[in-house]
Write an enzyme that holds these catalytic residues in place. Sequence first.
Site, PDB file in Angstrom:
ATOM      1  N   GLU A   1      -4.248   3.791  -6.874  1.00  0.00           N
ATOM      2  CA  GLU A   1      -5.294   2.787  -6.745  1.00  0.00           C
ATOM      3  C   GLU A   1      -5.880   2.826  -5.338  1.00  0.00           C
ATOM      4  OE1 GLU A   1      -3.855  -0.508  -9.953  1.00  0.00           O
ATOM      5  OE2 GLU A   1      -2.871  -0.585  -8.031  1.00  0.00           O
TER       6      GLU A   1
ATOM      7  N   CYS B   1      -9.236   0.673   1.291  1.00  0.00           N
ATOM      8  CA  CYS B   1      -7.789   0.843   1.410  1.00  0.00           C
ATOM      9  C   CYS B   1      -7.363   1.948   0.453  1.00  0.00           C
ATOM     10  CB  CYS B   1      -7.121  -0.492   1.035  1.00  0.00           C
ATOM     11  SG  CYS B   1      -5.326  -0.414   1.001  1.00  0.00           S
TER      12      CYS B   1
ATOM     13  N   CYS C   1       6.242   4.750  -4.247  1.00  0.00           N
ATOM     14  CA  CYS C   1       6.674   4.736  -2.850  1.00  0.00           C
ATOM     15  C   CYS C   1       8.190   4.799  -2.822  1.00  0.00           C
ATOM     16  CB  CYS C   1       6.197   3.442  -2.182  1.00  0.00           C
ATOM     17  SG  CYS C   1       6.599   3.359  -0.415  1.00  0.00           S
TER      18      CYS C   1
ATOM     19  N   CYS D   1       7.643  -5.795  -2.444  1.00  0.00           N
ATOM     20  CA  CYS D   1       6.434  -4.995  -2.699  1.00  0.00           C
ATOM     21  C   CYS D   1       6.467  -4.359  -4.080  1.00  0.00           C
ATOM     22  CB  CYS D   1       6.318  -3.914  -1.623  1.00  0.00           C
ATOM     23  SG  CYS D   1       4.870  -2.862  -1.835  1.00  0.00           S
TER      24      CYS D   1
ATOM     25  N   CYS E   1      -2.550  -6.969  -0.990  1.00  0.00           N
ATOM     26  CA  CYS E   1      -1.452  -6.223  -0.375  1.00  0.00           C
ATOM     27  C   CYS E   1      -0.192  -6.353  -1.213  1.00  0.00           C
ATOM     28  CB  CYS E   1      -1.103  -6.785   0.990  1.00  0.00           C
ATOM     29  SG  CYS E   1      -2.414  -6.698   2.160  1.00  0.00           S
TER      30      CYS E   1
HETATM   31  N1  SAH Z   1       3.933   1.872   3.461  1.00  0.00           N
HETATM   32  C1  SAH Z   1       3.008   1.237   4.368  1.00  0.00           C
HETATM   33  C2  SAH Z   1       1.765   0.717   3.653  1.00  0.00           C
HETATM   34  C3  SAH Z   1       2.123  -0.337   2.656  1.00  0.00           C
HETATM   35  S1  SAH Z   1       1.211  -1.670   2.174  1.00  0.00           S
HETATM   36  C4  SAH Z   1       3.705   0.120   5.107  1.00  0.00           C
HETATM   37  O1  SAH Z   1       4.840  -0.195   4.783  1.00  0.00           O
HETATM   38  O2  SAH Z   1       3.112  -0.424   6.041  1.00  0.00           O
HETATM   39  C5  SAH Z   1       0.502  -2.536   3.474  1.00  0.00           C
HETATM   40  C6  SAH Z   1       1.164  -3.868   3.819  1.00  0.00           C
HETATM   41  O3  SAH Z   1       1.296  -4.768   2.701  1.00  0.00           O
HETATM   42  C7  SAH Z   1       2.558  -3.669   4.376  1.00  0.00           C
HETATM   43  O4  SAH Z   1       2.727  -4.413   5.541  1.00  0.00           O
HETATM   44  C8  SAH Z   1       3.402  -4.210   3.257  1.00  0.00           C
HETATM   45  O5  SAH Z   1       4.669  -4.560   3.701  1.00  0.00           O
HETATM   46  C9  SAH Z   1       2.566  -5.366   2.779  1.00  0.00           C
HETATM   47  N2  SAH Z   1       2.998  -5.906   1.495  1.00  0.00           N
HETATM   48  C10 SAH Z   1       3.764  -5.316   0.556  1.00  0.00           C
HETATM   49  N3  SAH Z   1       3.998  -6.158  -0.480  1.00  0.00           N
HETATM   50  C11 SAH Z   1       3.348  -7.303  -0.198  1.00  0.00           C
HETATM   51  C12 SAH Z   1       3.176  -8.542  -0.897  1.00  0.00           C
HETATM   52  N4  SAH Z   1       3.698  -8.734  -2.100  1.00  0.00           N
HETATM   53  N5  SAH Z   1       2.444  -9.494  -0.299  1.00  0.00           N
HETATM   54  C13 SAH Z   1       1.863  -9.284   0.898  1.00  0.00           C
HETATM   55  N6  SAH Z   1       1.981  -8.136   1.594  1.00  0.00           N
HETATM   56  C14 SAH Z   1       2.716  -7.152   1.046  1.00  0.00           C
END
Ligand code: SAH
Length: 319
Positions: free
Chosen positions: A62, A75, A82, A89, A307
């Site tokens: 996505e 994004c 992952c 997440c 996110c």
């Molecule tokens: N692998 C990378 C990119 C991931 S997503 C990383 O870990 O940074 C980008 C951001 O969204 C990260 O900070 C991740 O921790 C956050 N994220 C993941 N699940 C989330 C959720 N349910 N609510 C809000 N942010 C979330």
Amino acid sequence: MRDAVFRRALGSFAEMTDLPAGTREALAGALRIHSSSVEKVQRSKDGTAKLLVLLEDGQRVEAVVIPEGKRRTLCVSTEVGCPVKCVFCASGLEGLLRPLAAHEIVEQVLHARRLLAAEGEGAITNLVLMGMGEPLLNYEATAAALKALRDPKGIGLGARRITLSTVGIVEGMERLAGEGHPINLAVSLHAPDDATRNRIVPLNAKYGVAKVAEASRRYAKATGRDVTFEYVLLAGLNDSDAQAGLLADLAAGAHVNVNLIPFNRVEGLPYSPPSPEREEAFADILRARGVVVHVRRRRGDDIDAACGQLRLKVDGGAL
Ligand code: SAH
């Protein structure tokens, strides 16, 4: 051809009307422009658009376009699934299916540009590598994709308009700092102490808080770019005054900003966001210590595009 695909965002040879018809037909018979295609576009009521991209082996990722004022931020994902499995997440729930190739990362940008062009909207102004996957565990492909996207003969996206988000892969952060193209770095810290971070980010067993914070400070120093600590507030887990104080210890005076991310609910996961008052109190403790704090607005959550909500599902069913 490069001009047609990168600058003019054309998606087929038929659209390249500056070429003779015979040439267009011959090219279409022999070559293809993209290896992936857009299977579905979902629109949020706030204008966010989520593209479901079908890869040539049938896997899907996505990408999300987030309009905000004059900005249009895209994004993109760097892996299918992952491997990191942060407990809150959605993207890690099924583990890693496979890393993306460089062209599959670039194509997400091309697809998004075509969508915007078709709708008469402007170009993408900012790119964030914050979709599914951990970009620094897919370093080569990510770096190659960024190189292609920065190329002034193509899209020419400036390094300052690009942000890579990592869970904190220390070697990758070091390597990125040495590339000589200082893109913005966001680090998913989520807790200021090892006991808490171990519960939220399993990879903390390998790179503890101190090492991740140190690598972040080094990145800021080497590139002259402030680093952002991303911090998803989870009620009762990482949102106490004491934790805000510890986070301030790590960020204050270190060219590190803090981005507080409201937790977006994920079906089946037991976490919840703190109250707005708790979130504000947490932010105030950081601000009182001189730390620059942003509270990220929730975007696209009605279509599971916010996110942490990107996951491998089509029409509600897990694949
Ligand atoms: N692998 C990378 C990119 C991931 S997503 C990383 O870990 O940074 C980008 C951001 O969204 C990260 O900070 C991740 O921790 C956050 N994220 C993941 N699940 C989330 C959720 N349910 N609510 C809000 N942010 C979330």
